[in-house]
Structures are given as structure tokens and as C-alpha cells.
Motif scaffolding. Structure first.
Motif, PDB file in Angstrom:
ATOM      1  N   ASN A  56       0.815  -1.216   0.000  1.00 24.59           N
ATOM      2  CA  ASN A  56       0.000   0.000   0.000  1.00 24.59           C
ATOM      3  C   ASN A  56       0.849   1.266   0.000  1.00 24.59           C
ATOM      4  N   ALA A  57       1.959   1.251   0.705  1.00 22.25           N
ATOM      5  CA  ALA A  57       2.850   2.419   0.677  1.00 22.25           C
ATOM      6  C   ALA A  57       3.369   2.649  -0.739  1.00 22.25           C
ATOM      7  N   THR A  58       3.756   1.571  -1.410  1.00 22.51           N
ATOM      8  CA  THR A  58       4.258   1.670  -2.781  1.00 22.51           C
ATOM      9  C   THR A  58       3.144   2.097  -3.737  1.00 22.51           C
ATOM     10  N   PHE A  59       1.978   1.486  -3.586  1.00 22.11           N
ATOM     11  CA  PHE A  59       0.849   1.822  -4.457  1.00 22.11           C
ATOM     12  C   PHE A  59       0.442   3.288  -4.281  1.00 22.11           C
ATOM     13  N   GLU A  60       0.375   3.740  -3.038  1.00 21.68           N
ATOM     14  CA  GLU A  60      -0.023   5.133  -2.785  1.00 21.68           C
ATOM     15  C   GLU A  60       1.026   6.109  -3.300  1.00 21.68           C
ATOM     16  N   TRP A  61       2.316   5.726  -3.227  1.00 19.24           N
ATOM     17  CA  TRP A  61       3.354   6.575  -3.819  1.00 19.24           C
ATOM     18  C   TRP A  61       3.121   6.664  -5.325  1.00 19.24           C
ATOM     19  N   TRP A  62       2.923   5.496  -5.991  1.00 20.75           N
ATOM     20  CA  TRP A  62       2.677   5.480  -7.426  1.00 20.75           C
ATOM     21  C   TRP A  62       1.442   6.306  -7.765  1.00 20.75           C
ATOM     22  N   GLU A  63       0.370   6.097  -6.991  1.00 24.47           N
ATOM     23  CA  GLU A  63      -0.894   6.809  -7.225  1.00 24.47           C
ATOM     24  C   GLU A  63      -0.696   8.321  -7.130  1.00 24.47           C
ATOM     25  N   SER A  64       0.129   8.759  -6.207  1.00 23.17           N
ATOM     26  CA  SER A  64       0.349  10.199  -6.015  1.00 23.17           C
ATOM     27  C   SER A  64       1.104  10.837  -7.182  1.00 23.17           C
ATOM     28  N   THR A  65       1.744  10.018  -8.024  1.00 25.74           N
ATOM     29  CA  THR A  65       2.480  10.543  -9.177  1.00 25.74           C
ATOM     30  C   THR A  65       1.609  10.651 -10.428  1.00 25.74           C
ATOM     31  N   ARG A  76      -8.880   0.348  -8.601  1.00 27.84           N
ATOM     32  CA  ARG A  76      -9.152  -0.585  -7.501  1.00 27.84           C
ATOM     33  C   ARG A  76      -8.860  -2.026  -7.927  1.00 27.84           C
ATOM     34  N   ILE A  77      -9.172  -2.362  -9.169  1.00 30.70           N
ATOM     35  CA  ILE A  77      -8.861  -3.701  -9.685  1.00 30.70           C
ATOM     36  C   ILE A  77      -7.346  -3.882  -9.750  1.00 30.70           C
ATOM     37  N   LEU A  78      -6.625  -2.883 -10.227  1.00 27.87           N
ATOM     38  CA  LEU A  78      -5.155  -2.935 -10.260  1.00 27.87           C
ATOM     39  C   LEU A  78      -4.599  -3.125  -8.852  1.00 27.87           C
ATOM     40  N   HIS A  79      -5.140  -2.392  -7.895  1.00 31.77           N
ATOM     41  CA  HIS A  79      -4.695  -2.499  -6.509  1.00 31.77           C
ATOM     42  C   HIS A  79      -4.916  -3.919  -5.984  1.00 31.77           C
ATOM     43  N   SER A  80      -6.101  -4.452  -6.157  1.00 29.17           N
ATOM     44  CA  SER A  80      -6.417  -5.794  -5.660  1.00 29.17           C
ATOM     45  C   SER A  80      -5.573  -6.858  -6.342  1.00 29.17           C
ATOM     46  N   THR A  81      -5.407  -6.738  -7.654  1.00 32.49           N
ATOM     47  CA  THR A  81      -4.619  -7.718  -8.397  1.00 32.49           C
ATOM     48  C   THR A  81      -3.156  -7.696  -7.962  1.00 32.49           C
ATOM     49  N   GLY A  82      -2.586  -6.525  -7.825  1.00 31.63           N
ATOM     50  CA  GLY A  82      -1.188  -6.421  -7.391  1.00 31.63           C
ATOM     51  C   GLY A  82      -0.972  -6.956  -5.996  1.00 31.63           C
ATOM     52  N   PHE A 116     -11.067 -15.762  -3.513  1.00 30.47           N
ATOM     53  CA  PHE A 116     -11.785 -15.219  -2.362  1.00 30.47           C
ATOM     54  C   PHE A 116     -11.246 -13.841  -1.985  1.00 30.47           C
ATOM     55  N   PHE A 117      -9.917 -13.745  -1.831  1.00 31.42           N
ATOM     56  CA  PHE A 117      -9.330 -12.495  -1.367  1.00 31.42           C
ATOM     57  C   PHE A 117      -9.386 -11.382  -2.400  1.00 31.42           C
ATOM     58  N   PHE A 118      -9.410 -11.731  -3.673  1.00 26.66           N
ATOM     59  CA  PHE A 118      -9.565 -10.693  -4.685  1.00 26.66           C
ATOM     60  C   PHE A 118     -10.885  -9.965  -4.472  1.00 26.66           C
ATOM     61  N   LEU A 119     -11.944 -10.728  -4.316  1.00 28.93           N
ATOM     62  CA  LEU A 119     -13.262 -10.131  -4.085  1.00 28.93           C
ATOM     63  C   LEU A 119     -13.320  -9.456  -2.719  1.00 28.93           C
ATOM     64  N   TYR A 120     -12.770 -10.129  -1.709  1.00 23.35           N
ATOM     65  CA  TYR A 120     -12.757  -9.573  -0.355  1.00 23.35           C
ATOM     66  C   TYR A 120     -11.954  -8.269  -0.312  1.00 23.35           C
TER      67      TYR A 120
END
Length: 141
Positions: A56-65, A76-82, A116-120
Motif C-alpha cells: 500500500n505504501a508503494t501503491f499510494e506513492w505510485w498513485e500520487s504521481t 481498484r482492480i489494479l490495486h487488488s490484483t497487485g 476469495f481475497f480478490f473479491l474480499y
């Protein structure tokens, strides 16, 4: 809620709910007592919690750019898949060893957990954002 307190609350809530779902399922599927499956579930939860905070720290850094920082369905799909894809790669050796099954069988278990966790993960993150607002990284600059 923002920053490290958001990340800690998110990780703890996510893993606590997940462990309550995974332990009984593994117990039933592998004919193990709940304590044995619960210990594996806790190990998975601890590893996942560490992965959650790092990812999440890495994703949020990427998202902020990004020019557009909106949390769309596709983001959100990219986040869950990664998140779930990385966790699957981390957990195959642990599940194989713990349940005394082949790496292939552990991969099959992890693929089932992934579904399961992808949907969760998708539902949890959306609900968490609804309750606690999106992180600063998802707000327009």
C-alpha cells in the motif's frame, strides 16, 4: 484518517476479518483441527499484514504521481490484483510446507484463496475508504 494510523488500522482490520474466514475453511478442507489451521491462518495474516503495508505504501506513492488521482474501478482492480498476486507468490512455499503438500497443490490452494481475497480485498478497500475516506494520494492535488 491519514498516514501511518490509516495504514495500521487498515492492515489490522483487513487481516483480522480474513483470519476469521480462512481458519475454519482450511480446517474443514484439510481435516485439521481449528488450532492447527488457525496457526497457519495467523501466519498468513502476519505475512499479509507486512505485505499489505509495504504494497500500500508503494501503491499510494505510485498513485500520487498520476495526473488523475481518482480511485476508479480500474485502479481498484489494479490495486487488488497487485496485492493478491504478490501475496500468492509469497505464500506458496509456506502453505506447501505447513500442509505438507506439493508446491503445485499449494499454488492451487493459493489460487482458491486468491479468488476469495480478490473479491474480499476489493469490497474491504471500498468499504474502508467509504468509512474513513480515501488516502491523500487519491485526492486531487
Amino acid at each position: 484518517m491519514q498516514g501511518i494510523s490509516r495504514k495500521i488500522a487498515q492492515a489490522i482490520l483487513y487481516e483480522a476479518i480474513a483470519a476469521c474466514c480462512v481458519a475454519p475453511t482450511l480446517s474443514i478442507a484439510y481435516h485439521r483441527d481449528l488450532a492447527y489451521s488457525g496457526a497457519l491462518s495467523l501466519a498468513i495474516a502476519l505475512i499479509a499484514m507486512l505485505w499489505n503495508m509495504a504494497f500500500n505504501a508503494t501503491f499510494e506513492w505510485w498513485e500520487s504521481t498520476r495526473a488523475d488521482r481518482t480511485r476508479t474501478v480500474w485502479r481498484r482492480i489494479l490495486h487488488s490484483t497487485g496485492f493478491e498476486g504478490g501475496l500468492t507468490l509469497i505464500l506458496v512455499p509456506l502453505v506447501s510446507w505447513w500442509l505438507n503438500i506439493t508446491w503445485f497443490d499449494a499454488l492451487v490452494v493459493d489460487v482458491g484463496l486468491f479468488v476469495f481475497f480478490f473479491l474480499y480485498s476489493f469490497a474491504f478497500q471500498w468499504a474502508f475508504d467509504s468509512l474513513f475516506d480515501v488516502p491523500n494520494s487519491a485526492n486531487e492535488a
